[in-house]
Design an enzyme around this catalytic site. Structure first.
Site, PDB file in Angstrom:
ATOM      1  N   ASN A  53       0.822  -1.191  -0.264  1.00 49.40           N
ATOM      2  CA  ASN A  53       0.021   0.011  -0.074  1.00 49.40           C
ATOM      3  C   ASN A  53       0.877   1.441   0.068  1.00 49.40           C
ATOM      4  OD1 ASN A  53      -2.242   1.486   0.136  1.00 49.40           O
ATOM      5  ND2 ASN A  53      -3.446  -0.011   1.410  1.00 49.40           N
TER       6      ASN A  53
ATOM      7  N   HIS B  54      23.617   0.186  11.804  1.00 54.23           N
ATOM      8  CA  HIS B  54      24.562   1.188  12.096  1.00 54.23           C
ATOM      9  C   HIS B  54      25.577   0.675  13.261  1.00 54.23           C
ATOM     10  CE1 HIS B  54      23.092   3.990   8.987  1.00 54.23           C
ATOM     11  NE2 HIS B  54      22.119   3.617   9.694  1.00 54.23           N
TER      12      HIS B  54
ATOM     13  N   GLY C  10      -0.709  -1.395   8.820  1.00 56.36           N
ATOM     14  CA  GLY C  10      -0.445   0.067   8.618  1.00 56.36           C
ATOM     15  C   GLY C  10       0.641   0.567   9.652  1.00 56.36           C
TER      16      GLY C  10
ATOM     17  N   THR D 151      11.126  -6.415  16.643  1.00 58.05           N
ATOM     18  CA  THR D 151      12.713  -6.466  16.861  1.00 58.05           C
ATOM     19  C   THR D 151      13.114  -7.849  16.770  1.00 58.05           C
ATOM     20  OG1 THR D 151      12.036  -6.511  18.888  1.00 58.05           O
ATOM     21  CG2 THR D 151      12.406  -4.462  18.068  1.00 58.05           C
TER      22      THR D 151
ATOM     23  N   ARG E 268       5.222  -8.170  20.522  1.00 57.15           N
ATOM     24  CA  ARG E 268       4.979  -9.395  21.256  1.00 57.15           C
ATOM     25  C   ARG E 268       3.884 -10.232  20.702  1.00 57.15           C
ATOM     26  NH1 ARG E 268       8.961  -8.150  24.184  1.00 57.15           N
ATOM     27  NH2 ARG E 268       9.089  -7.107  25.989  1.00 57.15           N
TER      28      ARG E 268
END
Length: 189
Positions: free
Chosen positions: A80, A110, A137, A160, A175
């Site tokens: 989208n 980084h 979204g 993550t 989670r």
């Protein structure tokens, strides 16, 4: 001879100011500009030139990439409006995966130490997203993550770590909140 591009896609430290990499990003920007000039992406022919594997994924503009060529779509995918894919390392997306607006898929990384960052080197870690995944979204997927087949990433989640197949995740950091893995989540956790 190993090039900076070879180092980059292998997940090693590389110099983003390398002239070959600058030229590749410039070409990607040209193709993104052509795509952005379309109405709802009705002419997507330039995506075959931009992406590593397009498989005729439907991608609504604007669509932002670093290089494009490191992005590989399976069959029947949809992206989208307003998505950002920083593809300094490979991004692989399975068949029929649906990606909501403003999603960020970020392979770029980084150094954690300020002195190392000051040297200007970067690195990246590949992202793999399975088949039949729904990404809501505003989701952000961080470097090195693998998302299993049939998973759902709830709107606004910051992913993550790896997501098991069939799981539903949400929150920051994301989670498991439902799906096949929901039984392992304690109430109030």
């Amino acid at each position: 001879m190993t090039t900076e591009y070879d180092r980059m896609v292998a997940g090693q430290s590389y110099d983003p100011a390398d002239p070959q990499l600058v030229a590749m990003r410039t070409e990607a920007q040209r193709l993104m500009r052509l795509h952005a000039a379309t109405i709802k992406g009705e002419d997507q022919s330039m995506l075959g030139e931009l992406l590593g594997t397009w498989s005729e994924a439907r991608i609504r503009p604007p669509f932002h990439v670093d290089y494009g060529r490191n992005i590989h779509f399976g069959q029947g995918c949809f992206v989208n409006y307003g998505c950002v894919f920083l593809d300094v390392a490979p991004v692989r997306i399975g068949d029929r995966t649906q990606i909501g607006p403003l999603v960020q898929i970020l392979t770029a990384d980084h150094p954690r130490e300020a002195a190392e960052r000051a040297a200007g080197l970067e690195s990246g870690r590949a992202i793999t997203i399975g088949a039949d995944v729904w990404i809501g979204g505003g989701v952000i997927v961080l470097p090195g993550v693998t998302v299993g087949d049939g998973a759902t990433l709830g709107a606004g989640a910051v992913v993550t770590r790896d997501v098991p197949a069939g799981a539903t995740v949400g929150g920051n950091p994301a989670r498991v909140i439902g799906g096949r893995e929901a039984g392992s989540v304690k109430k109030g956790a």
